[in-house]
Design a protein around this motif. Structure first.
Motif, PDB file in Angstrom:
ATOM      1  N   VAL A 545       0.667  -1.056   0.089  1.00 12.55           N
ATOM      2  CA  VAL A 545      -0.036   0.029   0.154  1.00 12.55           C
ATOM      3  C   VAL A 545       0.777   1.256   0.147  1.00 12.55           C
ATOM      4  N   GLY A 546       2.124   1.332   0.904  1.00 13.57           N
ATOM      5  CA  GLY A 546       2.829   2.478   0.889  1.00 13.57           C
ATOM      6  C   GLY A 546       3.559   2.670  -0.620  1.00 13.57           C
ATOM      7  N   ALA A 547       4.004   1.464  -1.256  1.00 10.66           N
ATOM      8  CA  ALA A 547       4.828   1.675  -2.406  1.00 10.66           C
ATOM      9  C   ALA A 547       3.731   2.183  -3.578  1.00 10.66           C
ATOM     10  N   ALA A 548       2.468   1.746  -3.361  1.00  2.76           N
ATOM     11  CA  ALA A 548       1.422   2.112  -4.475  1.00  2.76           C
ATOM     12  C   ALA A 548       1.097   3.517  -4.310  1.00  2.76           C
ATOM     13  N   ALA A 549       1.041   4.017  -2.921  1.00  2.92           N
ATOM     14  CA  ALA A 549       0.600   5.408  -2.500  1.00  2.92           C
ATOM     15  C   ALA A 549       1.842   6.213  -3.111  1.00  2.92           C
ATOM     16  N   ALA A 550       3.093   5.952  -2.923  1.00  4.66           N
ATOM     17  CA  ALA A 550       4.212   6.803  -3.421  1.00  4.66           C
ATOM     18  C   ALA A 550       4.165   6.871  -4.851  1.00  4.66           C
ATOM     19  N   LEU A 551       4.067   5.668  -5.663  1.00  3.82           N
ATOM     20  CA  LEU A 551       3.925   5.795  -7.205  1.00  3.82           C
ATOM     21  C   LEU A 551       2.793   6.740  -7.610  1.00  3.82           C
ATOM     22  N   TRP A 552       1.553   6.412  -6.781  1.00  3.19           N
ATOM     23  CA  TRP A 552       0.461   7.075  -7.346  1.00  3.19           C
ATOM     24  C   TRP A 552       0.686   8.612  -7.164  1.00  3.19           C
ATOM     25  N   ALA A 553       1.133   9.094  -5.858  1.00  2.00           N
ATOM     26  CA  ALA A 553       1.649  10.455  -6.106  1.00  2.00           C
ATOM     27  C   ALA A 553       2.432  10.973  -7.302  1.00  2.00           C
ATOM     28  N   CYS A 554       3.355  10.278  -7.402  1.00  2.00           N
ATOM     29  CA  CYS A 554       4.435  10.751  -8.526  1.00  2.00           C
ATOM     30  C   CYS A 554       3.791  10.660  -9.857  1.00  2.00           C
ATOM     31  N   ALA A 555       2.812   9.976  -9.994  1.00  2.00           N
ATOM     32  CA  ALA A 555       2.162   9.860 -11.104  1.00  2.00           C
ATOM     33  C   ALA A 555       1.139  11.172 -11.107  1.00  2.00           C
ATOM     34  N   VAL A 612      13.129   9.311  -4.475  1.00  2.00           N
ATOM     35  CA  VAL A 612      12.587   9.661  -3.318  1.00  2.00           C
ATOM     36  C   VAL A 612      12.986   8.588  -2.393  1.00  2.00           C
ATOM     37  N   GLN A 613      12.847   7.432  -2.867  1.00  2.00           N
ATOM     38  CA  GLN A 613      12.830   6.133  -2.102  1.00  2.00           C
ATOM     39  C   GLN A 613      14.277   6.058  -1.501  1.00  2.00           C
ATOM     40  N   VAL A 614      15.255   6.386  -2.584  1.00  2.00           N
ATOM     41  CA  VAL A 614      16.664   6.393  -2.086  1.00  2.00           C
ATOM     42  C   VAL A 614      17.308   7.485  -0.870  1.00  2.00           C
ATOM     43  N   ILE A 615      16.622   8.474  -1.275  1.00  2.00           N
ATOM     44  CA  ILE A 615      16.959   9.661  -0.289  1.00  2.00           C
ATOM     45  C   ILE A 615      16.180   9.238   1.129  1.00  2.00           C
ATOM     46  N   THR A 616      14.840   8.653   0.961  1.00  2.00           N
ATOM     47  CA  THR A 616      14.190   8.385   2.359  1.00  2.00           C
ATOM     48  C   THR A 616      14.939   7.342   2.888  1.00  2.00           C
ATOM     49  N   HIS A 617      15.459   6.191   2.163  1.00  2.00           N
ATOM     50  CA  HIS A 617      16.073   5.211   2.798  1.00  2.00           C
ATOM     51  C   HIS A 617      17.488   5.560   3.522  1.00  2.00           C
ATOM     52  N   VAL A 618      18.061   6.451   2.835  1.00  2.00           N
ATOM     53  CA  VAL A 618      19.189   6.830   3.399  1.00  2.00           C
ATOM     54  C   VAL A 618      19.205   7.910   4.625  1.00  2.00           C
ATOM     55  N   ARG A 692       1.567  16.482  -1.723  1.00  2.00           N
ATOM     56  CA  ARG A 692       2.011  15.372  -2.590  1.00  2.00           C
ATOM     57  C   ARG A 692       3.331  14.900  -2.221  1.00  2.00           C
ATOM     58  N   LEU A 693       4.372  15.676  -1.543  1.00  2.00           N
ATOM     59  CA  LEU A 693       5.723  15.274  -1.155  1.00  2.00           C
ATOM     60  C   LEU A 693       5.429  14.361   0.052  1.00  2.00           C
ATOM     61  N   ALA A 694       4.426  14.778   0.911  1.00  2.00           N
ATOM     62  CA  ALA A 694       4.339  14.110   2.330  1.00  2.00           C
ATOM     63  C   ALA A 694       3.602  12.824   1.969  1.00  2.00           C
ATOM     64  N   ILE A 695       2.788  12.488   0.885  1.00  2.00           N
ATOM     65  CA  ILE A 695       2.416  11.344   0.340  1.00  2.00           C
ATOM     66  C   ILE A 695       3.531  10.444  -0.071  1.00  2.00           C
ATOM     67  N   CYS A 700       7.206   5.769   0.745  1.00  2.00           N
ATOM     68  CA  CYS A 700       8.462   5.347   0.655  1.00  2.00           C
ATOM     69  C   CYS A 700       9.115   4.972   2.169  1.00  2.00           C
ATOM     70  N   ALA A 701       8.921   5.673   3.190  1.00  2.00           N
ATOM     71  CA  ALA A 701       9.126   5.360   4.557  1.00  2.00           C
ATOM     72  C   ALA A 701       8.245   4.228   4.936  1.00  2.00           C
ATOM     73  N   ALA A 702       7.072   4.110   4.631  1.00  2.00           N
ATOM     74  CA  ALA A 702       6.431   2.746   4.936  1.00  2.00           C
ATOM     75  C   ALA A 702       6.816   1.555   4.355  1.00  2.00           C
ATOM     76  N   THR A 703       7.390   1.599   3.061  1.00  2.00           N
ATOM     77  CA  THR A 703       7.881   0.539   2.586  1.00  2.00           C
ATOM     78  C   THR A 703       9.308  -0.043   3.148  1.00  2.00           C
ATOM     79  N   THR A 704      10.089   1.035   3.454  1.00  2.00           N
ATOM     80  CA  THR A 704      11.289   0.596   4.457  1.00  2.00           C
ATOM     81  C   THR A 704      10.950   0.088   5.812  1.00  2.00           C
ATOM     82  N   LEU A 705      10.366   0.902   6.460  1.00  2.00           N
ATOM     83  CA  LEU A 705       9.765   0.441   7.764  1.00  2.00           C
ATOM     84  C   LEU A 705       9.025  -0.629   8.132  1.00  2.00           C
ATOM     85  N   GLY A 706       8.189  -0.909   6.928  1.00  2.00           N
ATOM     86  CA  GLY A 706       7.431  -2.000   7.007  1.00  2.00           C
ATOM     87  C   GLY A 706       8.060  -3.390   6.737  1.00  2.00           C
ATOM     88  N   ALA A 707       9.332  -3.266   6.014  1.00  2.00           N
ATOM     89  CA  ALA A 707      10.391  -4.292   5.956  1.00  2.00           C
ATOM     90  C   ALA A 707      10.995  -4.489   7.126  1.00  2.00           C
TER      91      ALA A 707
END
Length: 800
Positions: A545-555, A612-618, A692-695, A700-707
């Motif tokens: 859901v987090g990955a879909a939200a990030a890509l949805w906002a990017c699109a 954004v995923q890379v920046i958030t991960h770092v 949009r940036l917050a979404i 992206c944070a949900a993807t990393t923290l969810g793992a």
């Protein structure tokens, strides 16, 4: 040459080149392969092979010693008489040329098996062995040199013998295998070596000396023409037999001959068809759809088909020759004679645009009667210029087909587009084609203007075929108003099916290491706390859901969020089964394109999400590393000084190469720099849209923290007491190090990095190993197996 009391003058070389005798070459190739297989299998499995044959011989040996001697006596007499019977037949038939080859092949085969490290070996007699038959004839049957000699002689004399006798004598020779097993006299494994050597020597001798097929039956050709009323007085060789037929000019002095004073005689030998058969087999191996007429396995039927098509097309008034005679000759040859071609070959005419219309008109006549030509090269089309207008005529009907399919008709149009474009230009060629055929037909046929669809001989007949095909396609688009021309698929599997097959194979590959640990893992699962495992599964599902939200906002919300969430499950399969996860990126881009975004916009959205995923991960890695503080032994994750120096040196070397190599420097300036600049602009624009940036950041944070939460729950399932902060650091650092692994999904590297990271924080191996395996099951393997049918569903719904 004198035929039936008449003298016929013959001039020219009738000898066929060695390199073009495909039957003889194919026979030698098969003999070579058989010899290699026999030698290799003998060296590798000699003991097992001998033991197996002895056991089989003991089972099927039903004869008493007396009966075995009688069988050996009868077979020995027959096998001894075989070479003399063949020799007598050759002398009776006065095949003097073959006698030398016959003796040379037999002697060579014997000598080849008589050579050892000490010189030549004499026959080994074994009268003193109790397990062997003590008869003189058994010595010949047991010695592989005798078998080799007979095989070589039969191979050499086979083409000269009648088919009935050839089959019976080969059956007699090969009978040694069942006879040896039944009488339990000798293990026949070594006689296979004699058979292989004899066949190889015989095939090589045939290639060097020749076969009766090389002797051209000119007398039979003269008689066949005479039966059709064409009295031949002279034959002149125009082209020796090779990849094509033997072509001769036949002249006559009879002024009343209906065929004129000259005729073209084409004689097809048994070697001409082999290359075509292997070409057709190769097309089947490559799983290509039929773009050509069906194959005629018989040379007689192929030539007969050409003669009949010449008659049918001649009745339509668009054939440049008339059939004179067609006949089967001795030694496998077939004759096809026709009148000289009328007109001038199209590729030899001037590029007068007035000639292009008659060519397309003649093709329309063929297609109007559902006849395809199949070989529309410039040399097979002639133009007969009369007083009033020009007429286009066709020749070379070997690939023509009556009752042709739509595929063959469209292939004709594509081939003629190439030929006429190369001669008259694209504009005139396409205009004439549309004038005779409607726009839709020409547009459909132009889909075959590709290297894969057009036969090689058509492409080889023009200069720079790639440019010609591209020019013709562009002109078809211009004159028909089409936006694009999609290339025709001529393979039996579509590109998507091939990609799915590769992904499935990759899935098996990446799943194999996991399957090998299944027994031990399931034994550990008995002690697991399933509530923690269910928590890990639920958290893992939230990452999609987090990955879909990030890509949805990017699109910019241009696609369905529900379908985008479902696509993330299929994305796991595509990313896991391809190195570096490139399959997942491609799938995301394809989904956005099917959702209505353009190619550039879809690519930019995926690139923005990944950035954004890379920046958030770092950022999260730095934050949790600081929070972990001194309690975390992070030195385990820091490479050694030597490794750091090595990485730095490689990086500097790459920078130097891109700096001093002009092509790479231009690539940085023209390809990479604009993309980086475009991405920077996207990030700057994104910063001006806080919502949009917050979404995107939250997704992206949900993807990393969810793992990280899934791994923490997996550790808790096996009683581990580590904190969420330390597990988060392990997940992010271990995932970062394993992302460089070349294996699909980072298999092996991810497990090793996570197990080592947990051990660095004090988690026992008895807990770390099953915890990591459970984590991989929840976040990787279950989604992968679910992702395959989801991806198929998305394909059926035309979403990817």
């Amino acid at each position: 040459m004198r035929v039936d009391g008449r003298d016929v003058a013959v001039s020219g070389d009738l000898l066929q080149p060695l390199a073009r005798r495909t039957n003889d070459i194919f026979r030698l190739a098969l003999a070579t392969v058989f010899l290699i297989v026999v030698i290799t299998s003998s060296l590798i499995t000699r003991r097992d092979w001998v033991a197996l044959e002895r056991s089989i011989s003991g089972i099927v040996a039903l004869l008493t010693p007396t009966q075995s001697n009688l069988v050996y006596l009868a077979y020995g007499v027959a096998i001894l008489a075989l070479p003399f019977a063949i020799l007598f037949g050759l002398v009776t038939a006065r095949q003097w040329r073959l006698l030398g080859a016959y003796g040379a092949a037999g002697l060579t085969a014997v000598l080849a098996l008589s050579i050892n490290s000490s010189g030549f070996a004499a026959p080994r007699w074994h009268f003193d062995l109790d397990d062997r038959l003590r008869t003189l004839l058994s010595q010949f049957l047991d010695d592989p040199r005798w078998i080799a000699m007979l095989a070589a002689m039969l191979t050499v004399s086979g083409p000269w013998l009648e088919a009935r006798w050839r089959r019976w004598w080969w059956a007699l020779l090969l009978a040694f295998v069942p006879i040896h097993l039944v009488v339990s006299a000798v293990v026949p494994a070594r006689t296979l070596l004699g058979l292989a050597v004899g066949w190889f020597v015989g095939a090589l001798t045939v290639l060097i000396v020749g076969t009766p097929a090389l002797e051209v039956p000119l007398d039979g050709a003269v008689r066949a023409l005479l039966r059709r009323g064409f009295a031949v007085t002279g034959l002149t060789v125009v082209r020796p037999a090779g990849p094509g037929p033997l072509v001769l000019w036949a002249a006559t002095d009879d002024p009343e001959d209906d065929g004129g004073s000259r005729a073209i005689v084409e004689m097809y030998g048994p070697n001409q068809r082999s290359g075509g058969i292997m070409s057709q087999v190769w097309r089947r191996v490559r799983l290509r759809n039929s773009e050509t007429a069906p194959l005629h396995a018989s040379m007689r039927r192929a030539v007969e088909h050409r003669g009949l098509m010449a008659i049918a097309i001649g009745d339509l008034g668009v054939a440049n020759s008339t059939t004179v005679a067609l006949s089967a000759l001795d030694r496998g040859w077939t004759l096809y004679a026709h009148t000289p071609t009328r007109g001038v070959a199209l590729d030899e005419t001037s590029a007068d645009e007035s000639l292009v219309a008659p060519v397309w008109k003649a093709l329309a006549v063929l297609h109007g009667h559902q006849i395809s030509h199949g070989d529309l090269r410039g040399k097979e089309i002639t133009v007969d210029v009369g007083d009033d207008d020009a007429t286009a005529l066709f020749g070379g009907f070997g690939s023509a087909e009556y009752g042709a399919t739509d595929v063959l008709l469209q292939a004709d149009i594509a081939a003629l587009l190439v030929t006429t474009t190369a001669i008259f230009g694209a504009e005139a060629a396409v205009r004439a084609a549309i004038a005779e055929f409607d726009e839709d037909t020409v547009l459909s046929a132009s889909r075959r203007l590709t290297k894969a669809a057009l036969p090689k001989h058509i492409r080889a007949s023009v200069i720079d075929p790639g440019t010609v095909m591209s020019t013709a396609r562009d002109e078809v688009m211009h004159q028909t108003g089409a936006d694009q021309i999609k290339a025709e698929t001529i393979t039996r599997f579509t590109r998507i099916q091939v990609i799915q097959l590769v992904l499935l194979v990759a899935l098996v590959y990446v799943a194999y290491p996991f399957i090998s640990t299944v027994p031990a893992f399931f034994s550990e699962l008995r002690t697991a706390n399933w509530w923690w495992a269910l928590l890990g599964l639920a958290v893992s599902a939230l990452t999609y859901v987090g990955a879909a939200a990030a890509l949805w906002a990017c699109a910019s919300g241009s696609v369905s969020f529900r379908n985008l969430t479902i696509m993330q499950v299929a994305n796991t399969f595509a990313a896991t089964t391809t190195p570096a996860g490139v399959g997942g990126l491609a799938l995301s881009t394809r989904f956005l394109q099917k959702g209505g975004l353009g190619a550039l916009r879809a690519t930019a959205a995926v690139a923005l999400q990944q950035s954004v995923q890379v920046i958030t991960h770092v950022g999260l890695l730095i934050f949790f590393s600081v929070v972990a503080g001194t309690s975390a032994n992070l030195s385990h994750f820091v490479p050694k000084t030597t490794v750091l120096y090595l990485i730095g040196g490689v990086a500097l070397g790459i920078v130097g190469v891109f700096t001093f190599v002009p092509k790479l420097r231009r690539w940085l300036g023209t390809e990479l720099r604009p993309r980086i600049k475009e991405l920077g602009g996207e990030l700057a624009e994104l910063a001006r849209e806080p919502k949009r940036l917050a979404i995107i950041v939250a997704g992206c944070a949900a993807t990393t923290l969810g793992a990280a939460l899934a791994l923490w729950a997996s550790v808790g399932a096996f009683g581990g007491g580590t904190t969420f902060v330390t597990v988060t650091v392990v997940t992010m650092i271990g995932g970062t190090l394993a992302s460089a692994a070349p294996t699909p999904g980072g298999v092996g590297a991810v497990e090793a990095a996570l197990i080592g990271g947990l051990a660095a924080f004090g988690v026992p191996a008895a807990v770390a190993v099953p915890s990591v395996l459970l984590y991989r099951v929840l976040t990787c393997w279950l989604p992968v197996f679910v992702g395959w049918p989801v991806m198929r569903w998305l394909t059926r719904k035309d979403m990817i």
